[in-house]
Scaffold this active site. Structure first.
Site, PDB file in Angstrom:
ATOM      1  N   ILE A 150       0.825  -1.217   0.000  1.00  0.00           N
ATOM      2  CA  ILE A 150       0.000   0.000   0.000  1.00  0.00           C
ATOM      3  C   ILE A 150       0.853   1.258   0.000  1.00  0.00           C
ATOM      4  O   ILE A 150       0.334   2.368  -0.021  1.00  0.00           O
ATOM      5  CB  ILE A 150      -0.965   0.025   1.200  1.00  0.00           C
ATOM      6  N   GLY A 151       2.170   1.111   0.029  1.00  0.00           N
ATOM      7  CA  GLY A 151       3.053   2.269  -0.014  1.00  0.00           C
ATOM      8  C   GLY A 151       4.483   1.817  -0.222  1.00  0.00           C
ATOM      9  O   GLY A 151       4.845   0.680   0.085  1.00  0.00           O
ATOM     10  N   GLY A 193       8.808   3.415  -0.521  1.00  0.00           N
ATOM     11  CA  GLY A 193       9.735   4.531  -0.410  1.00  0.00           C
ATOM     12  C   GLY A 193      11.152   4.067  -0.667  1.00  0.00           C
ATOM     13  O   GLY A 193      11.401   2.918  -1.051  1.00  0.00           O
ATOM     14  N   ALA A 194      12.123   4.988  -0.422  1.00  0.00           N
ATOM     15  CA  ALA A 194      13.512   4.681  -0.719  1.00  0.00           C
ATOM     16  C   ALA A 194      14.058   3.568   0.156  1.00  0.00           C
ATOM     17  O   ALA A 194      14.966   2.854  -0.241  1.00  0.00           O
ATOM     18  CB  ALA A 194      14.359   5.941  -0.554  1.00  0.00           C
ATOM     19  N   SER A 195      13.508   3.429   1.352  1.00  0.00           N
ATOM     20  CA  SER A 195      14.077   2.458   2.286  1.00  0.00           C
ATOM     21  C   SER A 195      13.250   1.189   2.422  1.00  0.00           C
ATOM     22  O   SER A 195      13.645   0.283   3.126  1.00  0.00           O
ATOM     23  CB  SER A 195      14.235   3.109   3.660  1.00  0.00           C
ATOM     24  N   GLY A 196      12.083   1.106   1.766  1.00  0.00           N
ATOM     25  CA  GLY A 196      11.303  -0.098   1.883  1.00  0.00           C
ATOM     26  C   GLY A 196       9.866   0.089   1.462  1.00  0.00           C
ATOM     27  O   GLY A 196       9.527   1.048   0.761  1.00  0.00           O
ATOM     28  N   LYS A 197       9.006  -0.844   1.912  1.00  0.00           N
ATOM     29  CA  LYS A 197       7.602  -0.862   1.512  1.00  0.00           C
ATOM     30  C   LYS A 197       6.708  -1.009   2.742  1.00  0.00           C
ATOM     31  O   LYS A 197       7.152  -1.452   3.798  1.00  0.00           O
ATOM     32  CB  LYS A 197       7.332  -2.021   0.557  1.00  0.00           C
ATOM     33  N   ASP A 237       9.453  14.953  13.329  1.00  0.00           N
ATOM     34  CA  ASP A 237       8.921  14.882  11.961  1.00  0.00           C
ATOM     35  C   ASP A 237       7.394  14.905  11.995  1.00  0.00           C
ATOM     36  O   ASP A 237       6.732  14.077  11.370  1.00  0.00           O
ATOM     37  CB  ASP A 237       9.434  13.625  11.246  1.00  0.00           C
TER      38      ASP A 237
END
Length: 1001
Positions: free
Chosen positions: A698-699, A701-705, A826
């Site tokens: 469902i998503g 990114g650069a470092s994983g899923k 963040d």
């Protein structure tokens, strides 16, 4: 807008015809009023039927020569009336107007040159604490009579105009707390009439202190705190004979304190704290006969403290903390007759205290913590009768406490931890009426806690651990209604716990471990609604564990190990969310409650011979079961284990033969996965691993899923998978390191905290090739994705308000209720997740940081964490992180909820959302920034929350509220109470200095 002007013109024409008696000045003021919003009807008595405005609110008149004897308006004072709108240019038509004070309002838009030029008689202009934007107007310097100009705490940007060098008679110039971002110009040294120059707390570009300021022979105040100054302090400043206040604090200044400073003949205050100054203190400071306050704390100063510092005749306050001073504290410190405050903590001062310290002065605040002091505490330390705080933590002081401290009724704060002090504490010290913290930890004190402790009605923290106190805990301790923390571990206390201890309503932490206390544990402890920590380990308590412990709502630390407790473990303890739990080394029996059948609690029940420790739940119901029944259970267990082994072998063979062939090498060897759970799990790591299909992503990114998994029990989970660096390219190693750091941070943070508005981390799974984080699944996704999509219509105002309040409560828990506090770093709408009812939970703690030491001030980070548009201005510049950074980011989230717009976007140009909102409000009013999808019937509530968001995004961290205050303001909005949502603190004082900032003691 044209219609508004037409209505105003018609109304003015009507007033001219109906109220012919009102003079021209009154008509001009009425026109000025028409351009302002007056929500409190403060100008209600500006009545057009009057002949003159001289009795109107804020108006002062006088008879001026050349006006035929008629009174004329000379003073317009509309301070703090909540007026809004652009600067009312019509007031400059008043020919004799000399004073204008519009401070503490909501005057907005830009300040036009054309609006100000007609104000030829103006001598005093105060527009401070408003919402003005744009550049400072050049025309101000054309006002030849102007002596006082204060536009502090607005949003002016750019440079100080070159024309300011031409002010012919200006005495006061205050530009404090704006957004001026060029360097401080040298031409300010040309304003020969200047007496005050206040430029503090602007984000000026790094630059030197202009040496031309030494030309200001009439200057009395130079306030340049927080101006980004670099380089050394010009020695020429030492020739300013009229200077009374010099504040260069919170900059990046280097070099020595100029040896010309003893020439500042009139100086009353010198503030140099929080720089990088080095070298010794200059000699000759005793020549400063008017000096009262000297602060050079938080620098790199070294050497010994000169004797003559304490010979400054009027010296009241000396701050030299957090430097590298060595040598002895001068004996002259005991002779300083006016000394009220001495703070020299965190240095390398050695030797003994002056014998007469406090005897000859009205000493109020003494902090010499974190040094190398030896010897005894001065006998007359409180002889002045005004001592409020004595802090001597972490030294090598010895001997007994002065008897005089027992009679020092002015004391409010006593911190003497980690010394070599001994003897009996003076009896009177226990019952001092104003003391709120009494800290004697880590010494060798002896004697008993006396009954007169009942007199300490303000006591909140009683910290006496690791001493040699003996005897019973007196029943009178139950009368301390404000007591929050009672720590008396590692002493020789005996006897039972007094029943009165159970009635303390504010008690949050009770630590009495490693004493010789006996009797049964307290029952009837309903008053302990705020208790988070209970440690009674290593005593001689007997009897059963009270059932009531399981009903304490916020208890998360429970240690009853090392006692003689018996009976079964109450099932009610399963109600608790425990980070620390230990019942080892007792005589407990019976089954362990199912909730604790978890590896996280495996060491919590050691050495209880009668306790059934079978984590598979196959326990006998009591210790008295027959031998035959015991055999039956063992037989049943063996059958179960054998069947399970057969099943596992069968499944393994099936998987190996068919499933592994189908999936190839997609999954890693499950035997090498390490599961760490933080809650009782209804699933295994194998079920998670088997569900990590690409169809469930469902998503990414650069470092994983991120995967959504629906397990066999229909429970939904979200799994974040961080992969190894060999799956990344180019800078993959850096991504790998950052991703794994984030994993460790997430586990360390979420694994310990529990709150309804913090996303739940069920468990983590680790493998040499990748790591998994398993969370509760939030079906409505992130606030950011929903708010900035076609589904934003689902978020009506009540829902958005609920999301804001939920997220605020989650952050409030991190900042105020976690020990130590946690800074998220963040906060953004994409890290606020929504459940099925749109309840909000804060997530993603990959860059969160623990604030290790309360009072150390902001911590510098090696890199910027956070997301574009959410990063607080000071964080991006200084890399200093504290709770105020999170508060700014949360303020941006509030503005997102109200505007429906992202934090950055092409429609903003070079601005971000905060600047766009401010400028739009100033130019077009609040309606222009409210999301058109929101029901206008909620405008009043939306407006109040908007002001909270603007308050949180204040450019100055000091002006932002705490998260606890944010939650309170949001609750007040919902309850339709009407407190002032924006602070009306008055001007920032050039003498402001938070004494607890940076004080580790």
């Amino acid at each position: 807008m044209q219609m508004l002007h037409l209505v105003a013109a018609l109304l003015l024409l009507h007033l001219r015809t109906v109220a012919l008696a009102l003079n021209q000045e009154g008509l001009d003021l009425i026109q000025a009023k028409l351009g302002l919003e007056d929500p409190n009807n403060a100008l209600a008595n500006w009545n057009s039927s009057d002949s003159t405005p001289c009795k109107w609110t804020g108006i002062t008149c006088a008879t001026i020569s050349g006006t035929g004897g008629n009174p004329s308006v000379i003073n317009l004072d509309l301070n703090a009336l909540d007026l809004a709108g652009p600067f009312p240019a019509a007031i400059c038509r008043l020919p004799n107007l000399s004073v204008v004070n519009l401070s503490l309002n909501y005057i907005n838009s830009t300040l036009l040159n054309s609006s100000l030029l007609p104000c030829r008689s103006l001598t005093h202009l105060d527009l401070s604490q408003n919402l003005l934007v744009g550049s400072l107007p050049d025309s101000l310097a054309s006002l030849s009579l102007l002596r006082y100009l204060d536009v502090s705490a607005n949003n002016f940007t750019g440079a100080i105009p070159v024309s300011f060098a031409l002010f012919p008679s200006l005495q006061i110039l205050s530009l404090t707390a704006n957004l001026l971002n060029e360097t401080i110009p040298a031409f300010l040294g040309n304003i020969s009439t200047l007496q005050e120059l206040n430029l503090a707390y602007n984000p000026f570009a790094p630059g030197l202190i202009p040496s031309s300021l030494a030309n200001l022979s009439n200057i009395e105040t130079i306030w340049l705190a927080g101006c980004g100054l670099i380089g050394s302090i010009p020695s020429t400043l030492g020739r300013l004979k009229k200077l009374t206040n010099l504040d260069l604090s919170s900059n990046f200044l280097t070099g020595n304190i100029p040896d010309t400073f003893p020439g500042l003949a009139s100086v009353v205050q010198i503030e140099l704290y929080n720089n990088t100054l080095s070298g010794n203190l200059p000699l000759g400071l005793s020549n400063l006969t008017a000096l009262r306050r000297f602060d050079a704390a938080m620098n790199l100063l070294s050497g010994s403290i000169p004797d003559d510092v304490f010979s400054i005749p009027l010296l009241e306050s000396l701050h030299l903390y957090q430097n590298s001073f060595a040598g002895y504290l001068p004996v002259t410190a005991g002779k300083a007759g006016k000394l009220l405050e001495l703070r020299v903590f965190s240095n390398n001062i050695s030797g003994s205290l002056p014998a007469d310290l406090g005897t000859n002065s009205p000493l109020m605040f003494l902090d010499l913590s974190e040094n190398l002091l030896t010897g005894e505490i001065s006998k007359g330390i409180c002889d002045g009768g005004k001592l409020q705080e004595i802090l001597l933590i972490n030294n090598y002081l010895s001997g007994s406490l002065p008897e005089g401290l027992g009679h020092c009724r002015s004391l409010s704060r006593v911190r003497l931890a980690n010394n070599r002090l001994s003897g009996v504490v003076p009896a009177g010290m226990w019952g001092l009426p104003h003391v709120w913290i009494l800290e004697l930890t880590d010494n060798s004190f002896s004697g008993e806690i006396p009954s007169n402790i009942a007199g300490a009605t303000n006591l909140s923290k009683l910290l006496i651990a690791r001493n040699q106190f003996s005897g019973n805990i007196p029943a009178e301790i139950g009368s301390l209604s404000k007591l929050y923390e009672f720590s008396a571990s590692d002493n020789r206390l005996t006897g039972p716990l007094p029943v009165s201890l159970g009635s303390l309503p504010e008690l949050g932490q009770l630590d009495l471990h490693n004493n010789s206390l006996s009797g049964e544990l307290l029952t009837g402890i309903k008053s302990w609604g705020k208790l988070t920590k209970l440690n009674l380990a290593d005593n001689d308590f007997t009897g059963r564990i009270p059932l009531e412990l399981g009903n304490l709502p916020v208890l998360n630390y429970l240690d009853l190990s090392g006692n003689v407790l018996s009976g079964e473990i109450p099932m009610q303890l399963q109600n608790l969310k425990l980070n620390q739990f230990n019942l080892s080394n007792n005589q407990l029996s019976g089954p362990i409650p199912p909730m604790f059948h978890n590896d996280a609690y495996r060491s919590s029940f050691l050495d209880n011979p009668g306790l059934c420790r079978d984590f598979n739940g196959l326990c006998p119901s009591s210790a008295g079961n027959s031998h035959g029944r015991s055999k039956f259970f063992w037989l049943l267990r063996a059958i179960f284990i054998f069947a399970a082994l057969v099943l596992i072998v069968g499944i393994t063979l099936f998987y190996w033969k068919y499933w592994n062939i189908k999936r190839g090498k997609k999954m890693m060897d499950k035997s090498k996965w390490i599961l760490t759970s933080f809650h009782k799990l209804g699933f295994s790591e194998y079920e998670i691993l088997d569900s990590l299909d690409e169809d469930n992503v469902i998503g990414s990114g650069a470092s994983g899923k991120v995967y959504k998994l629906v397990l066999s029990n229909n429970e939904a989970l979200a799994v974040k998978k961080l992969w190894k660096s060999n799956s990344l390219k180019n800078d993959g190693a850096n991504h790998h390191e950052a991703a794994y750091d984030a994993f460790e941070s997430e586990v360390a943070t979420l694994g310990k905290i529990r709150h309804k508005n913090i996303v739940k981390l069920w468990c983590s799974c680790s493998h040499r090739d990748c790591k998994l984080l398993v969370y509760e699944y939030m079906p409505n996704g992130s606030l950011g994705d929903l708010l900035h999509s076609s589904k934003a219509s689902l978020l009506d105002w009540p829902t958005r308000f609920k999301i804001a309040l939920d997220a605020a409560e989650g952050l409030c828990y991190l900042h105020h209720d976690c020990v130590p506090p946690i800074v998220h770093r963040d906060v953004k709408s994409n890290n606020i997740l929504l459940d099925g009812d749109f309840g909000a939970k804060v997530s993603d703690f990959g860059v969160a940081k623990v604030v290790d030491a309360i009072g150390k001030g902001p911590q510098s980070m090696s890199v910027i964490a956070g997301s574009c548009g959410y990063i607080a201005p000071e964080y991006a510049y200084t890399l200093r992180v504290n709770e105020k950074s999170d508060i700014y980011s949360f303020g941006v989230v509030i503005l997102e909820l109200i505007t429906g717009k992202p934090p950055v976007g092409p429609e903003f140009g070079e601005k971000d959302l905060v600047k766009w909102v401010c400028s739009n409000i100033q130019q077009n009013g609040e309606d222009s920034v409210i999301d058109s999808k929101l029901d206008i019937s909620s405008k009043a509530e939306i407006s109040k929350v908007l002001h909270i968001g603007l308050h949180c995004t204040s450019n100055l961290p000091i002006n932002r509220p705490s998260m606890r205050r944010v939650v309170k303001m949001l609750v007040e909005v919902r309850e339709e109470s009407k407190p002032s949502l924006l602070p009306k603190d008055g001007k920032l004082s050039p003498y402001y200095h938070d004494e607890d900032e940076g004080n580790i003691a």
